[in-house]
Design a protein around this motif. Structure first.
Motif, PDB file in Angstrom:
ATOM      1  N   MET A   1       0.819  -1.232  -0.029  1.00 24.47           N
ATOM      2  CA  MET A   1      -0.018  -0.058   0.104  1.00 24.47           C
ATOM      3  C   MET A   1       0.864   1.331   0.073  1.00 24.47           C
ATOM      4  N   THR A   2       0.364   2.024  -0.588  1.00 24.55           N
ATOM      5  CA  THR A   2       1.156   3.524  -0.698  1.00 24.55           C
ATOM      6  C   THR A   2       0.754   4.346   0.580  1.00 24.55           C
ATOM      7  N   GLU A   3       1.236   5.613   0.926  1.00 23.18           N
ATOM      8  CA  GLU A   3       1.034   6.217   1.885  1.00 23.18           C
ATOM      9  C   GLU A   3      -0.310   6.794   1.645  1.00 23.18           C
ATOM     10  N   ALA A  74       0.680   3.318  13.951  1.00 24.47           N
ATOM     11  CA  ALA A  74       1.956   2.708  13.164  1.00 24.47           C
ATOM     12  C   ALA A  74       2.004   1.341  12.972  1.00 24.47           C
ATOM     13  N   CYS A  75       1.432   0.716  14.110  1.00 27.17           N
ATOM     14  CA  CYS A  75       1.628  -0.888  13.988  1.00 27.17           C
ATOM     15  C   CYS A  75       0.508  -1.352  13.127  1.00 27.17           C
ATOM     16  N   MET A  76      -0.758  -0.741  13.129  1.00 29.61           N
ATOM     17  CA  MET A  76      -1.912  -1.301  12.159  1.00 29.61           C
ATOM     18  C   MET A  76      -1.511  -0.982  10.839  1.00 29.61           C
ATOM     19  N   ARG A  80      -0.700  -3.511   7.472  1.00 24.64           N
ATOM     20  CA  ARG A  80      -1.503  -2.968   6.259  1.00 24.64           C
ATOM     21  C   ARG A  80      -3.035  -3.324   6.734  1.00 24.64           C
ATOM     22  N   PHE A  81      -3.454  -3.246   7.916  1.00 29.77           N
ATOM     23  CA  PHE A  81      -4.475  -3.392   8.551  1.00 29.77           C
ATOM     24  C   PHE A  81      -5.186  -4.734   8.806  1.00 29.77           C
ATOM     25  N   PRO A 144     -10.576  -7.229  12.469  1.00 29.37           N
ATOM     26  CA  PRO A 144     -11.523  -7.736  11.722  1.00 29.37           C
ATOM     27  C   PRO A 144     -11.419  -7.310  10.246  1.00 29.37           C
ATOM     28  N   ALA A 145     -12.224  -7.705   9.323  1.00 30.33           N
ATOM     29  CA  ALA A 145     -12.137  -7.383   7.999  1.00 30.33           C
ATOM     30  C   ALA A 145     -12.828  -5.651   7.741  1.00 30.33           C
ATOM     31  N   ARG A 146     -12.088  -5.046   7.003  1.00 26.77           N
ATOM     32  CA  ARG A 146     -12.356  -3.674   6.828  1.00 26.77           C
ATOM     33  C   ARG A 146     -13.021  -3.597   5.483  1.00 26.77           C
ATOM     34  N   ALA A 147     -13.789  -2.772   5.148  1.00 29.75           N
ATOM     35  CA  ALA A 147     -14.164  -2.430   4.023  1.00 29.75           C
ATOM     36  C   ALA A 147     -13.331  -1.521   3.146  1.00 29.75           C
TER      37      ALA A 147
END
Length: 150
Positions: A1-3, A74-76, A80-81, A144-147
């Protein structure tokens, strides 16, 4: 993922504590995994303001929360979530008093394990003075899954 994708994801799913604490994610560097957040300290964050020339002193729990949020974000983002990061312990060293005004918290991961991560962070004022430093240990748990961000 990009910033930009990471920032969009944070904005699409804002943590409710950011509203209470008065902050927002400003940047995340995908190469160093450093997250920077901006905070606005108000009178509501202060102990009694009676007679204090700078408008009061920010209660230490808010300072802790600001740095904790930067470290957790930062950790999340580093995961990458894919990970939730509940705190196991946190230590904060308060170096200078914080007063109403704008602050920046920076958080980063110092060690990433299989089930635990070690984090560090710091809070500075607008002039760049170091207000507080922190270290934290967090559990790494599947998130948990994110949209996806729009």
């Amino acid at each position: 993922m990009t910033e930009q994708q990471i920032l969009d994801a944070f904005r699409a799913h804002p943590n409710p504590c950011l509203v209470t604490l008065g902050g927002k994610v400003v940047s995340f560097d995908p190469e160093t995994d450093v997250c920077v957040m901006q905070w606005q300290a108000t009178q509501a964050h202060c102990h009694s303001t009676h007679g204090h020339p700078k408008g009061g002193i920010v209660q230490g729990g808010f300072v802790t929360g600001w740095i904790d949020a930067a470290m957790a974000h930062a950790c999340m983002a580093k995961s990458r979530f894919t990970m939730a990061v509940p705190s196991l312990e946190i230590k904060v060293s308060f170096l200078l008093a914080a007063h109403p005004g704008r602050y920046h918290a920076k958080g980063w991961v110092t060690r990433w394990g299989r089930t635990v991560a070690f984090l560090e962070g710091e809070l500075t004022d607008e002039a760049g003075q170091l207000i507080a430093r922190a270290s934290s240990t967090v559990a790494l748990r599947p998130a948990p899954a994110r949209a996806p961000a729009a």
